[in-house]
Design a protein around this motif. Structure first.
Motif, PDB file in Angstrom:
ATOM      1  N   ALA A  72       0.837  -1.210   0.000  1.00 55.57           N
ATOM      2  CA  ALA A  72       0.000   0.000   0.000  1.00 55.57           C
ATOM      3  C   ALA A  72       0.868   1.256   0.000  1.00 55.57           C
ATOM      4  O   ALA A  72       0.575   2.226  -0.708  1.00 55.57           O
ATOM      5  CB  ALA A  72      -0.943  -0.005   1.200  1.00 55.57           C
ATOM      6  N   MET A  73       1.949   1.232   0.745  1.00 54.77           N
ATOM      7  CA  MET A  73       2.855   2.395   0.796  1.00 54.77           C
ATOM      8  C   MET A  73       3.497   2.661  -0.565  1.00 54.77           C
ATOM      9  O   MET A  73       3.802   3.806  -0.887  1.00 54.77           O
ATOM     10  CB  MET A  73       3.951   2.174   1.849  1.00 54.77           C
ATOM     11  CG  MET A  73       3.461   2.143   3.277  1.00 54.77           C
ATOM     12  SD  MET A  73       2.943   3.742   3.880  1.00 54.77           S
ATOM     13  CE  MET A  73       4.495   4.583   3.980  1.00 54.77           C
ATOM     14  N   ARG A  74       3.704   1.609  -1.360  1.00 52.41           N
ATOM     15  CA  ARG A  74       4.318   1.792  -2.677  1.00 52.41           C
ATOM     16  C   ARG A  74       3.365   2.437  -3.682  1.00 52.41           C
ATOM     17  O   ARG A  74       3.813   3.137  -4.585  1.00 52.41           O
ATOM     18  CB  ARG A  74       4.790   0.442  -3.243  1.00 52.41           C
ATOM     19  CG  ARG A  74       6.061  -0.068  -2.639  1.00 52.41           C
ATOM     20  CD  ARG A  74       6.663  -1.217  -3.442  1.00 52.41           C
ATOM     21  NE  ARG A  74       5.742  -2.302  -3.750  1.00 52.41           N
ATOM     22  CZ  ARG A  74       5.513  -3.351  -2.957  1.00 52.41           C
ATOM     23  NH1 ARG A  74       6.124  -3.439  -1.790  1.00 52.41           N
ATOM     24  NH2 ARG A  74       4.682  -4.313  -3.338  1.00 52.41           N
ATOM     25  N   HIS A  75       2.056   2.190  -3.542  1.00 57.63           N
ATOM     26  CA  HIS A  75       1.134   2.585  -4.603  1.00 57.63           C
ATOM     27  C   HIS A  75       0.044   3.563  -4.191  1.00 57.63           C
ATOM     28  O   HIS A  75      -0.629   4.128  -5.060  1.00 57.63           O
ATOM     29  CB  HIS A  75       0.487   1.335  -5.198  1.00 57.63           C
ATOM     30  CG  HIS A  75       1.502   0.358  -5.696  1.00 57.63           C
ATOM     31  ND1 HIS A  75       2.331   0.634  -6.757  1.00 57.63           N
ATOM     32  CD2 HIS A  75       1.856  -0.863  -5.245  1.00 57.63           C
ATOM     33  CE1 HIS A  75       3.142  -0.379  -6.953  1.00 57.63           C
ATOM     34  NE2 HIS A  75       2.875  -1.303  -6.051  1.00 57.63           N
ATOM     35  N   LEU A  76      -0.145   3.744  -2.899  1.00 54.66           N
ATOM     36  CA  LEU A  76      -1.177   4.652  -2.399  1.00 54.66           C
ATOM     37  C   LEU A  76      -0.522   5.737  -1.558  1.00 54.66           C
ATOM     38  O   LEU A  76       0.627   5.609  -1.146  1.00 54.66           O
ATOM     39  CB  LEU A  76      -2.199   3.876  -1.558  1.00 54.66           C
ATOM     40  CG  LEU A  76      -2.882   2.693  -2.251  1.00 54.66           C
ATOM     41  CD1 LEU A  76      -3.715   1.903  -1.244  1.00 54.66           C
ATOM     42  CD2 LEU A  76      -3.742   3.154  -3.417  1.00 54.66           C
ATOM     43  N   THR A  77      -1.262   6.808  -1.283  1.00 54.35           N
ATOM     44  CA  THR A  77      -0.732   7.921  -0.503  1.00 54.35           C
ATOM     45  C   THR A  77      -1.170   7.781   0.955  1.00 54.35           C
ATOM     46  O   THR A  77      -2.376   7.772   1.232  1.00 54.35           O
ATOM     47  CB  THR A  77      -1.253   9.262  -1.070  1.00 54.35           C
ATOM     48  OG1 THR A  77      -0.895   9.335  -2.454  1.00 54.35           O
ATOM     49  CG2 THR A  77      -0.678  10.434  -0.316  1.00 54.35           C
ATOM     50  N   PRO A  78      -0.213   7.650   1.898  1.00 55.40           N
ATOM     51  CA  PRO A  78      -0.576   7.527   3.311  1.00 55.40           C
ATOM     52  C   PRO A  78      -1.259   8.798   3.825  1.00 55.40           C
ATOM     53  O   PRO A  78      -0.959   9.898   3.364  1.00 55.40           O
ATOM     54  CB  PRO A  78       0.762   7.334   4.026  1.00 55.40           C
ATOM     55  CG  PRO A  78       1.757   7.040   2.974  1.00 55.40           C
ATOM     56  CD  PRO A  78       1.233   7.598   1.691  1.00 55.40           C
ATOM     57  N   LYS A  79      -2.160   8.617   4.772  1.00 53.81           N
ATOM     58  CA  LYS A  79      -2.886   9.722   5.389  1.00 53.81           C
ATOM     59  C   LYS A  79      -2.881   9.542   6.905  1.00 53.81           C
ATOM     60  O   LYS A  79      -2.816   8.417   7.383  1.00 53.81           O
ATOM     61  CB  LYS A  79      -4.348   9.719   4.942  1.00 53.81           C
ATOM     62  CG  LYS A  79      -4.595   9.964   3.487  1.00 53.81           C
ATOM     63  CD  LYS A  79      -6.069   9.963   3.206  1.00 53.81           C
ATOM     64  CE  LYS A  79      -6.760  11.087   3.975  1.00 53.81           C
ATOM     65  NZ  LYS A  79      -8.180  11.189   3.725  1.00 53.81           N
ATOM     66  N   PRO A  80      -3.034  10.629   7.651  1.00 55.30           N
ATOM     67  CA  PRO A  80      -3.211  10.482   9.107  1.00 55.30           C
ATOM     68  C   PRO A  80      -4.507   9.718   9.401  1.00 55.30           C
ATOM     69  O   PRO A  80      -5.508   9.880   8.692  1.00 55.30           O
ATOM     70  CB  PRO A  80      -3.307  11.926   9.602  1.00 55.30           C
ATOM     71  CG  PRO A  80      -2.638  12.747   8.538  1.00 55.30           C
ATOM     72  CD  PRO A  80      -2.928  12.035   7.249  1.00 55.30           C
TER      73      PRO A  80
END
Length: 152
Positions: A72-80
């Motif tokens: 998920a970290m490779r392809h999506l944008t992390p959010k709080p």
């Protein structure tokens, strides 16, 4: 609420009723939680960014590796975690001390005092359903992501 988030939720709702099938990703025929997110990606962004290797029901548990989180970290944008929005991909840890390996898509962000809205997920024994993001589900959330900010 962004237009992209609304579109992601709309596409996710189109998967409701799809039977749960481990490792599958075909709307109407079968999918698991990862297959649901993969299918949404294909419908809105085209080809998947990675080839997904075969995986067992207990994948990455023996090694204790957060494989799904890293992907998920490779392809999506992390959010709080506290910035819930429609269309977010939510990662859950189903048991304390276990690796995180369940995904859902946030659809509603407020549904009264008992829930944090609703989310859509492929759940073993139930298929793709929209569930209240109740306190027990909220306690299991370990990460929140958004799909890439690209024109869809």
């Amino acid at each position: 609420m962004t237009l992209q988030g609304v579109k992601v939720a709309e596409v996710a709702r189109g998967w409701i009723g799809t039977p749960y099938v481990h490792q599958a990703s075909c709307r109407g025929a079968g999918c698991d939680c990862l297959g649901l997110v993969r299918g949404i990606w294909r419908e809105l962004w085209g080809d998947e960014p990675d080839q997904v290797p075969g995986y067992s029901m207990d994948w990455s548990e023996a090694q204790g590796e957060e494989q799904l989180w890293h992907a998920a970290m490779r392809h999506l944008t992390p959010k709080p975690l506290d910035q819930a929005a429609t269309g977010d991909v939510i990662l859950f840890r189903m048991r304390s001390g276990a690796v995180a390996k369940h995904l859902g898509v946030q659809c509603e962000t407020d549904n009264g005092p008992q829930t944090g809205g609703t989310f859509i997920h492929a759940y073993s024994g139930h298929g793709v359903v929209e569930s209240p993001l109740s306190r027990p589900w909220q306690r299991r959330i370990v990460a929140r992501f958004q799909f890439p900010e690209e024109t869809i």
